[in-house]
Design an enzyme around this catalytic site. Structure first.
Site, PDB file in Angstrom:
ATOM      1  N   CYS A  88      43.335  31.603  40.451  1.00 37.70           N
ATOM      2  CA  CYS A  88      42.175  32.212  41.088  1.00 37.70           C
ATOM      3  C   CYS A  88      42.674  32.997  42.296  1.00 37.70           C
ATOM      4  CB  CYS A  88      41.219  31.104  41.530  1.00 37.70           C
ATOM      5  SG  CYS A  88      39.842  31.710  42.512  1.00 37.70           S
ATOM      6  N   CYS A 204      40.984  39.442  39.943  1.00 38.51           N
ATOM      7  CA  CYS A 204      40.156  38.257  39.721  1.00 38.51           C
ATOM      8  C   CYS A 204      40.509  37.821  38.307  1.00 38.51           C
ATOM      9  CB  CYS A 204      38.670  38.602  39.816  1.00 38.51           C
ATOM     10  SG  CYS A 204      37.587  37.263  39.251  1.00 38.51           S
TER      11      CYS A 204
HETATM   12  N1  DGL Z   1      38.487  33.843  39.094  1.00 36.45           N
HETATM   13  C1  DGL Z   1      38.411  33.879  40.484  1.00 36.45           C
HETATM   14  C2  DGL Z   1      39.374  34.855  41.121  1.00 36.45           C
HETATM   15  O1  DGL Z   1      40.396  35.161  40.540  1.00 36.45           O
HETATM   16  C3  DGL Z   1      37.093  33.789  41.203  1.00 36.45           C
HETATM   17  C4  DGL Z   1      35.816  34.114  40.526  1.00 36.45           C
HETATM   18  C5  DGL Z   1      34.646  33.585  41.343  1.00 36.45           C
HETATM   19  O2  DGL Z   1      34.327  32.393  41.168  1.00 36.45           O
HETATM   20  O3  DGL Z   1      34.081  34.332  42.150  1.00 36.45           O
HETATM   21  O4  DGL Z   1      39.180  35.290  42.223  1.00 36.45           O
END
Ligand code: DGL
Length: 284
Positions: A88, A204
């Site tokens: 993440c 993301c």
């Molecule tokens: N998948 C996450 C990232 O790479 C975050 C997505 C979220 O929950 O806002 O930042």
């Protein structure tokens, strides 16, 4: 406890042999990273934590994300994992920000580092990169900060573009449709005429799931055939290959989530192409 001063980049993996990996995200984004890992390294044991109760991470504060992440990291450490992958970007940048508060003996690897590494290898001087990301990753200027902190380069090579509503589609399992195409055209409008932008990083981990939609806008709608997409998880795999020995064993995968949700399970099954068992965990 050993203070791991090299946390969050690839250097801290050295000399560790990896048999089990802990991995986490707010939801489906990390599942996409996990799916690649499982294909490449089927002999490893995986422990995946989806903090779907607190999703989306991108709309929360640094402190909240740091607190959630630390609880998950300690939970995964209980599973005796050799390494933790922060799949993440939002959590990676918050952990990086409060790095000095962390004292953990196993390597913790943030995904941001790998996107930058690939960009630096591919790009020429003066070429810019758009980072499509969550509002918090944008607010933290995460990629430029990591570029400075981990690579010693004090330049703003990255232009963060927050695409906050993508998450609502993706978590519902919508990866491609007309509304999403329209939304993408709106979010990508500043990329269209900026000829210095030659790369787009999926900043993301959820967004590679809508890759078809993003490439359609950049190539077919905007005619920007000069732009290349970078998914940081590809470089992560490349680095991990150095530390993971192949064997014929088949590892196990265990899944945990912080909110009971059948749709979430369905979507995980679709991405991984298998039926998973998942355990609800109430992290205090
Ligand atoms: N998948 C996450 C990232 O790479 C975050 C997505 C979220 O929950 O806002 O930042």
């Amino acid at each position: 406890m050993i203070i791991n001063t090299n946390n969050f980049n690839a250097n801290c993996i050295s000399n560790n042999s990896i048999n089990s990996i802990g991995i986490f995200d707010s939801g489906l984004g990390g599942i996409n990273v996990l799916s690649k890992l499982k294909k490449e390294f089927p002999n490893i044991n995986y422990y995946y934590f989806a903090d779907n109760k607190n999703s989306p991470y991108g709309k929360k504060t640094d402190k909240e994300i740091f607190d959630f992440s630390i609880k998950i990291i300690y939970y995964l450490i209980e599973m005796n994992v050799d390494i933790i992958i922060v799949a993440c970007n939002t959590a990676s940048s918050c952990l990086n920000k409060f790095k000095h508060k962390i004292n953990i003996k196993i390597p913790i690897i943030g995904i941001i580092y790998f996107g930058i590494k690939e960009f630096l290898e591919l790009s020429k001087e003066n070429e810019k990169c758009a980072v499509i990301c969550t509002p918090l990753t944008q607010k933290n200027n995460s990629y430029n900060n990591c570029l400075n902190l981990e690579f010693g380069i004090n330049e703003n090579k990255f232009i963060h573009i927050s695409c906050s509503e993508f998450i609502n589609y993706i978590e519902k399992g919508i990866f491609y449709d007309e509304r999403l195409i329209k939304l993408t055209q709106f979010y990508f409008k500043d990329i269209k005429n900026n000829s210095n932008i030659k790369y787009i990083i999926y900043g993301c981990t959820h967004y590679p799931l809508i890759n078809k939609n993003c490439t359609e806008v950049i190539y077919n709608k905007f005619n920007r055939y000069d732009i290349k997409f970078i998914d940081p998880s590809n470089y992560l795999l490349k680095i991990l290959k150095r530390y993971i020995s192949k064997s014929n064993n088949i590892g196990i995968s265990k899944f945990y989530y912080s909110k009971i949700d059948n749709n979430f399970i369905e979507n995980v099954n679709t991405i991984l192409n298998e039926k998973i068992n998942i355990t609800y965990v109430n992290l205090k």
